[in-house]
Design an enzyme around this catalytic site. Structure first.
Site, PDB file in Angstrom:
ATOM      1  N   LYS A 293      24.130  41.889  48.060  1.00  0.00           N
ATOM      2  CA  LYS A 293      24.639  41.392  47.073  1.00  0.00           C
ATOM      3  C   LYS A 293      24.039  39.872  47.408  1.00  0.00           C
ATOM      4  CE  LYS A 293      27.270  44.975  45.456  1.00  0.00           C
ATOM      5  NZ  LYS A 293      28.223  45.665  44.389  1.00  0.00           N
TER       6      LYS A 293
ATOM      7  N   GLY B 116      27.433  48.894  48.549  1.00  0.00           N
ATOM      8  CA  GLY B 116      27.616  47.385  49.273  1.00  0.00           C
ATOM      9  C   GLY B 116      28.023  46.536  49.959  1.00  0.00           C
TER      10      GLY B 116
ATOM     11  N   HIS C 136      20.988  46.571  37.953  1.00  0.00           N
ATOM     12  CA  HIS C 136      22.381  47.013  38.440  1.00  0.00           C
ATOM     13  C   HIS C 136      23.399  46.324  37.339  1.00  0.00           C
ATOM     14  CE1 HIS C 136      25.930  46.667  41.414  1.00  0.00           C
ATOM     15  NE2 HIS C 136      25.240  46.764  42.513  1.00  0.00           N
TER      16      HIS C 136
ATOM     17  N   GLY D 215      32.777  48.279  44.185  1.00  0.00           N
ATOM     18  CA  GLY D 215      34.175  47.929  45.427  1.00  0.00           C
ATOM     19  C   GLY D 215      34.809  47.850  45.865  1.00  0.00           C
TER      20      GLY D 215
ATOM     21  N   GLU E 204      25.334  54.909  39.649  1.00  0.00           N
ATOM     22  CA  GLU E 204      26.994  54.010  40.065  1.00  0.00           C
ATOM     23  C   GLU E 204      27.579  53.992  38.902  1.00  0.00           C
ATOM     24  OE1 GLU E 204      25.873  51.293  43.550  1.00  0.00           O
ATOM     25  OE2 GLU E 204      25.161  50.356  41.379  1.00  0.00           O
TER      26      GLU E 204
HETATM   27  P1  PGA Z   1      30.234  48.925  47.080  1.00  0.00           P
HETATM   28  O1  PGA Z   1      28.915  48.533  45.356  1.00  0.00           O
HETATM   29  O2  PGA Z   1      29.836  50.257  47.495  1.00  0.00           O
HETATM   30  O3  PGA Z   1      30.645  47.697  47.565  1.00  0.00           O
HETATM   31  O4  PGA Z   1      30.940  49.255  45.831  1.00  0.00           O
HETATM   32  C1  PGA Z   1      27.859  49.301  45.382  1.00  0.00           C
HETATM   33  C2  PGA Z   1      27.002  48.646  44.397  1.00  0.00           C
HETATM   34  O5  PGA Z   1      27.673  47.726  43.541  1.00  0.00           O
HETATM   35  O6  PGA Z   1      25.492  48.568  44.669  1.00  0.00           O
END
Ligand code: PGA
Length: 244
Positions: free
Chosen positions: A6, A227, A91, A167, A161
């Site tokens: 990110k 993430g 995404h 998150g 996802e």
């Molecule tokens: P996360 O994000 O592992 O922080 O939940 C995954 C993503 O948004 O691809």
């Protein structure tokens, strides 16, 4: 395992350290490949140097047009030129900014044209008891891969996802993910026939060092999209180690 950084970290120096740590962690883990997906400004620097068969690189987003007056945008070809082999498409954080299925589809087609492998992210925002979310989900999958010739399917990856799981620290039960993998393949059987079954599906959303292994073993996914844990060198190393 796809490491979606990110908009982290803040400096090139920190980005290089993170890649080095990831490479070190991988020396002890057989059978796992990592795709590092950093902010695009870091791509050229982190991807250069000695080739490492276990690590490749991806872009978080790229525009579907090849060239033109698109201030602030970067093309698929330009991403490839700075070292990307993959590109995330659709995404949920991009969809939340207004990206439509039509745009994700154009990006998938443009990525393939530029020699990048698109990782098409799909997932419901939330779930209702009647399962109405499945329809919107099916559209993300079907429309995302419209106009893709069958012989290009081998370059496509799908990442499931569920947005409600992104998150945090709690991924859904693996059987829930398994159902969605089956559903994705079922949706794609219509346009592509049996070839649809060869498309790898990853899982993403709160994957951590505890849930990674069980998701691979029981969720019927072929990889993970990670993430926030992927930008914590220690935790990511532990996650990779758990997949050994
Ligand atoms: P996360 O994000 O592992 O922080 O939940 C995954 C993503 O948004 O691809």
């Amino acid at each position: 395992v796809v490491a979606n950084w990110k908009m982290y970290p803040q400096t090139l120096r920190a980005a290089k350290e993170l890649v080095s740590a990831t490479k070190r962690a991988l020396t002890k883990v057989a059978g796992v490949k990592v795709v590092v997906v950093p902010p695009s400004t870091f791509l050229r620097e982190v991807s250069k140097g000695v080739k490492n068969a276990k690590v490749s690189y991806g872009a978080q987003h790229a525009h579907f047009e090849r060239v033109g007056a698109f201030t602030g945008e970067v093309s698929m070809q330009q991403m490839r030129d700075v070292g990307a082999a993959y590109v995330l498409v659709g995404h949920s954080e991009r969809r939340a900014m207004g990206e439509s299925n039509e745009e994700t589809n154009k990006q998938v087609v443009a990525a393939l044209g530029a020699g990048l492998k698109p990782i098409l992210c799909v997932g419901e925002w939330d779930r209702d008891e009647d399962g109405e979310y499945l329809e919107g989900f099916a559209r993300q999958v079907r429309e995302g891969l419209a106009n893709v010739p069958k012989n290009k399917l081998k370059n496509i990856i799908i990442a499931y996802e569920p947005v409600w799981a992104i998150g945090g620290e709690k991924a859904p039960e693996p059987h829930v993910v398994h159902e969605m993998v089956l559903y994705i393949h079922k949706i794609l059987m219509e346009p592509f026939g049996k070839a649809a079954l060869t498309i790898p599906v990853l899982y993403g959303g709160s994957v951590n060092e505890e849930s990674a292994r069980v998701m691979i073993d029981e969720g019927a996914v072929q990889g993970l999209l990670v993430g926030h844990v992927s930008i914590d060198a220690k935790r990511f190393a532990a996650l990779l180690k758990s997949l050994k």
